[in-house]
Design a protein around this motif. Structure first.
Motif, PDB file in Angstrom:
ATOM      1  N   UNK A  37       0.842  -1.185   0.000  1.00 17.97           N
ATOM      2  CA  UNK A  37       0.000   0.000   0.000  1.00 17.97           C
ATOM      3  C   UNK A  37       0.886   1.247   0.000  1.00 17.97           C
ATOM      4  N   UNK A  38       0.639   2.151  -0.955  1.00 17.47           N
ATOM      5  CA  UNK A  38       1.412   3.391  -1.049  1.00 17.47           C
ATOM      6  C   UNK A  38       0.712   4.515  -0.291  1.00 17.47           C
ATOM      7  N   UNK A  39       1.511   5.466   0.164  1.00 12.15           N
ATOM      8  CA  UNK A  39       0.950   6.718   0.664  1.00 12.15           C
ATOM      9  C   UNK A  39       1.146   7.718  -0.475  1.00 12.15           C
ATOM     10  N   UNK A  40       0.048   8.088  -1.136  1.00  9.74           N
ATOM     11  CA  UNK A  40       0.199   8.912  -2.344  1.00  9.74           C
ATOM     12  C   UNK A  40       0.647  10.341  -2.022  1.00  9.74           C
ATOM     13  N   UNK A  41       0.521  10.724  -0.749  1.00  7.60           N
ATOM     14  CA  UNK A  41       1.008  12.045  -0.326  1.00  7.60           C
ATOM     15  C   UNK A  41       2.511  12.012  -0.034  1.00  7.60           C
ATOM     16  N   UNK A  42       3.066  10.844   0.056  1.00  6.72           N
ATOM     17  CA  UNK A  42       4.502  10.705   0.363  1.00  6.72           C
ATOM     18  C   UNK A  42       4.955   9.381  -0.276  1.00  6.72           C
ATOM     19  N   UNK A  43       5.127   9.451  -1.595  1.00  2.00           N
ATOM     20  CA  UNK A  43       5.357   8.212  -2.363  1.00  2.00           C
ATOM     21  C   UNK A  43       6.689   7.569  -1.998  1.00  2.00           C
ATOM     22  N   UNK A  44       6.681   6.247  -2.012  1.00  2.00           N
ATOM     23  CA  UNK A  44       7.902   5.528  -1.630  1.00  2.00           C
ATOM     24  C   UNK A  44       8.966   5.667  -2.723  1.00  2.00           C
ATOM     25  N   UNK A  45      10.230   5.482  -2.319  1.00  2.00           N
ATOM     26  CA  UNK A  45      11.324   5.505  -3.307  1.00  2.00           C
ATOM     27  C   UNK A  45      11.119   4.396  -4.328  1.00  2.00           C
ATOM     28  N   UNK A  46      10.532   3.274  -3.848  1.00  2.00           N
ATOM     29  CA  UNK A  46      10.298   2.156  -4.765  1.00  2.00           C
ATOM     30  C   UNK A  46       9.334   2.573  -5.884  1.00  2.00           C
ATOM     31  N   UNK A  47       8.236   3.241  -5.501  1.00  8.87           N
ATOM     32  CA  UNK A  47       7.269   3.682  -6.527  1.00  8.87           C
ATOM     33  C   UNK A  47       7.939   4.660  -7.493  1.00  8.87           C
ATOM     34  N   UNK A  48       8.698   5.612  -6.950  1.00  7.22           N
ATOM     35  CA  UNK A  48       9.317   6.627  -7.815  1.00  7.22           C
ATOM     36  C   UNK A  48      10.362   6.005  -8.750  1.00  7.22           C
ATOM     37  N   UNK A  49      11.017   4.953  -8.264  1.00  5.32           N
ATOM     38  CA  UNK A  49      12.028   4.345  -9.145  1.00  5.32           C
ATOM     39  C   UNK A  49      11.388   3.371 -10.137  1.00  5.32           C
ATOM     40  N   UNK A  50      10.252   2.780  -9.748  1.00  4.50           N
ATOM     41  CA  UNK A  50       9.611   1.806 -10.642  1.00  4.50           C
ATOM     42  C   UNK A  50       8.713   2.481 -11.679  1.00  4.50           C
ATOM     43  N   UNK A  51       8.179   3.637 -11.339  1.00  6.24           N
ATOM     44  CA  UNK A  51       7.321   4.348 -12.304  1.00  6.24           C
ATOM     45  C   UNK A  51       7.746   5.819 -12.361  1.00  6.24           C
ATOM     46  N   UNK A  52       8.998   6.056 -12.853  1.00  5.20           N
ATOM     47  CA  UNK A  52       9.511   7.430 -12.843  1.00  5.20           C
ATOM     48  C   UNK A  52       8.773   8.346 -13.818  1.00  5.20           C
ATOM     49  N   UNK A  53       8.113   7.763 -14.800  1.00  9.68           N
ATOM     50  CA  UNK A  53       7.433   8.591 -15.817  1.00  9.68           C
ATOM     51  C   UNK A  53       6.141   9.176 -15.249  1.00  9.68           C
ATOM     52  N   UNK A  54       5.261   8.314 -14.726  1.00  8.07           N
ATOM     53  CA  UNK A  54       3.953   8.805 -14.258  1.00  8.07           C
ATOM     54  C   UNK A  54       3.876   8.958 -12.739  1.00  8.07           C
ATOM     55  N   UNK A  55       4.714   8.196 -12.032  1.00  8.48           N
ATOM     56  CA  UNK A  55       4.732   8.233 -10.548  1.00  8.48           C
ATOM     57  C   UNK A  55       3.360   7.889  -9.945  1.00  8.48           C
ATOM     58  N   UNK A  56       2.620   7.021 -10.637  1.00  7.98           N
ATOM     59  CA  UNK A  56       1.274   6.656 -10.182  1.00  7.98           C
ATOM     60  C   UNK A  56       1.208   5.166  -9.848  1.00  7.98           C
ATOM     61  N   UNK A  57       0.181   4.818  -9.058  1.00 10.75           N
ATOM     62  CA  UNK A  57      -0.139   3.405  -8.853  1.00 10.75           C
ATOM     63  C   UNK A  57      -1.305   3.071  -9.779  1.00 10.75           C
ATOM     64  N   UNK A  58      -1.434   1.824 -10.161  1.00 12.19           N
ATOM     65  CA  UNK A  58      -0.664   0.668  -9.735  1.00 12.19           C
ATOM     66  C   UNK A  58       0.626   0.493 -10.538  1.00 12.19           C
ATOM     67  N   UNK A  59       1.566  -0.212  -9.895  1.00 13.28           N
ATOM     68  CA  UNK A  59       2.728  -0.735 -10.619  1.00 13.28           C
ATOM     69  C   UNK A  59       2.831  -2.205 -10.236  1.00 13.28           C
ATOM     70  N   UNK A  60       2.914  -3.032 -11.245  1.00 16.78           N
ATOM     71  CA  UNK A  60       3.126  -4.456 -10.993  1.00 16.78           C
ATOM     72  C   UNK A  60       4.623  -4.697 -11.106  1.00 16.78           C
ATOM     73  N   UNK A  61       5.221  -5.254 -10.059  1.00 15.56           N
ATOM     74  CA  UNK A  61       6.652  -5.554 -10.141  1.00 15.56           C
ATOM     75  C   UNK A  61       6.798  -7.067 -10.248  1.00 15.56           C
ATOM     76  N   UNK A  62       7.216  -7.491 -11.411  1.00 13.80           N
ATOM     77  CA  UNK A  62       7.315  -8.923 -11.696  1.00 13.80           C
ATOM     78  C   UNK A  62       8.789  -9.302 -11.749  1.00 13.80           C
ATOM     79  N   UNK A  63       9.218 -10.082 -10.767  1.00 18.82           N
ATOM     80  CA  UNK A  63      10.631 -10.451 -10.656  1.00 18.82           C
ATOM     81  C   UNK A  63      11.535  -9.228 -10.776  1.00 18.82           C
ATOM     82  N   UNK A  64      11.138  -8.158 -10.083  1.00 19.00           N
ATOM     83  CA  UNK A  64      11.972  -6.952 -10.024  1.00 19.00           C
ATOM     84  C   UNK A  64      11.763  -5.983 -11.164  1.00 19.00           C
ATOM     85  N   UNK A  65      10.968  -6.380 -12.173  1.00 19.42           N
ATOM     86  CA  UNK A  65      10.788  -5.472 -13.323  1.00 19.42           C
ATOM     87  C   UNK A  65       9.397  -4.824 -13.283  1.00 19.42           C
TER      88      UNK A  65
END
Ligand SMILES: N[C@@H](CCC(=O)N[C@@H](CS)C(=O)NCC(=O)O)C(=O)O
Length: 228
Positions: A37-65
């Protein structure tokens, strides 16, 4: 893919209709996964690194990708986990139609809902008619079928259900000008919604209605305050 260890993580937010799509698709396919669960007011570094373009959820991380954008995530899930039920039809024309309507939901319907209720905070001129018209088009596409996908839930069902759920809750929470009209004028969509809700994949991800109403009130207040 067979035999390889698989790690599936979904960066999510409880009320997000987009995240709901991914959650329903994973549940339909029975894919073991972890929800973060993300806090959209304080996004995690993981979210920002996994979705640097839109910085939105959802992001599916499949085997690290990362796999980003909800409609593409649902398609990806269907392509990787090929077990039953298929979400997209195998026939190219039927696939096209399902994609066409999901695109319609994402472009047209979202913009009508946003401009009609979320951006202005109150329904704008003609917004109610325009929204009913878009719902009617979808009802016509559903026709007499149990699901948009036919006898079983498919890509368009998974993609449209969260919007329809949100709109229902919005209608119960704020002045939409549509009170009672949805139920009276869209009987097929109403039946479809009930059928979807009875599925385990859907019922287990439904947010608490009161919590969602509170959240809708908060967003609306923010929008109205920002315009003042
Ligand atoms: N087109 C995107 C939309 C995703 C989206 O707007 N997610 C919202 C939550 S409902 C979000 O992450 N908002 C945070 C932000 O925009 O900063 C998709 O389909 O995944």
């Amino acid at each position: 893919m067979a035999g390889e260890p698989t790690e599936v993580v979904l960066l999510s937010f409880w009320s997000s209709p987009f995240a709901m799509r991914a959650r329903i698709a994973l549940a339909e396919k029975g894919v073991p996964h972890e929800i973060r669960e993300e806090n959209l007011g304080d996004k995690s570094d993981l979210l920002l690194s996994m979705n640097p373009v839109h910085k939105t959820v959802p992001v599916l991380i499949h085997n690290g990708k990362p796999v980003c954008e909800s409609a593409l995530i649902v398609q990806y899930i269907d392509e990787v986990w090929t077990q039953e039920p298929p979400l997209l039809p195998s026939d190219p024309y039927e696939r096209h139609r399902a994609r066409f309507w999901v695109d319609f939901v994402d472009t047209k319907m979202f913009s009508v809902m946003r401009s009609g209720w979320f951006v202005k905070g109150v329904p704008g001129e003609g917004a109610k008619e325009e929204l009913m018209e878009t719902f009617k088009l979808l009802e016509t596409e559903l026709g007499e079928k149990a699901y948009f996908g036919g006898e079983r839930l498919g890509y368009l069902d998974v993609s449209f259900f969260p919007y329809y759920l949100w709109f229902h809750q919005l209608d119960k929470t704020v002045e939409t000008g549509l009170e009672g009209e949805i139920e009276a004028k869209l009987p097929k969509l109403e039946g479809w919604m009930k059928r979807c809700t009875l599925r385990e994949s859907v019922s287990e991800i439904l947010p608490d209605p009161d919590k969602l109403s509170d959240y809708i009130r908060q967003i609306r207040k923010k929008i109205i305050d920002a315009q003042a």
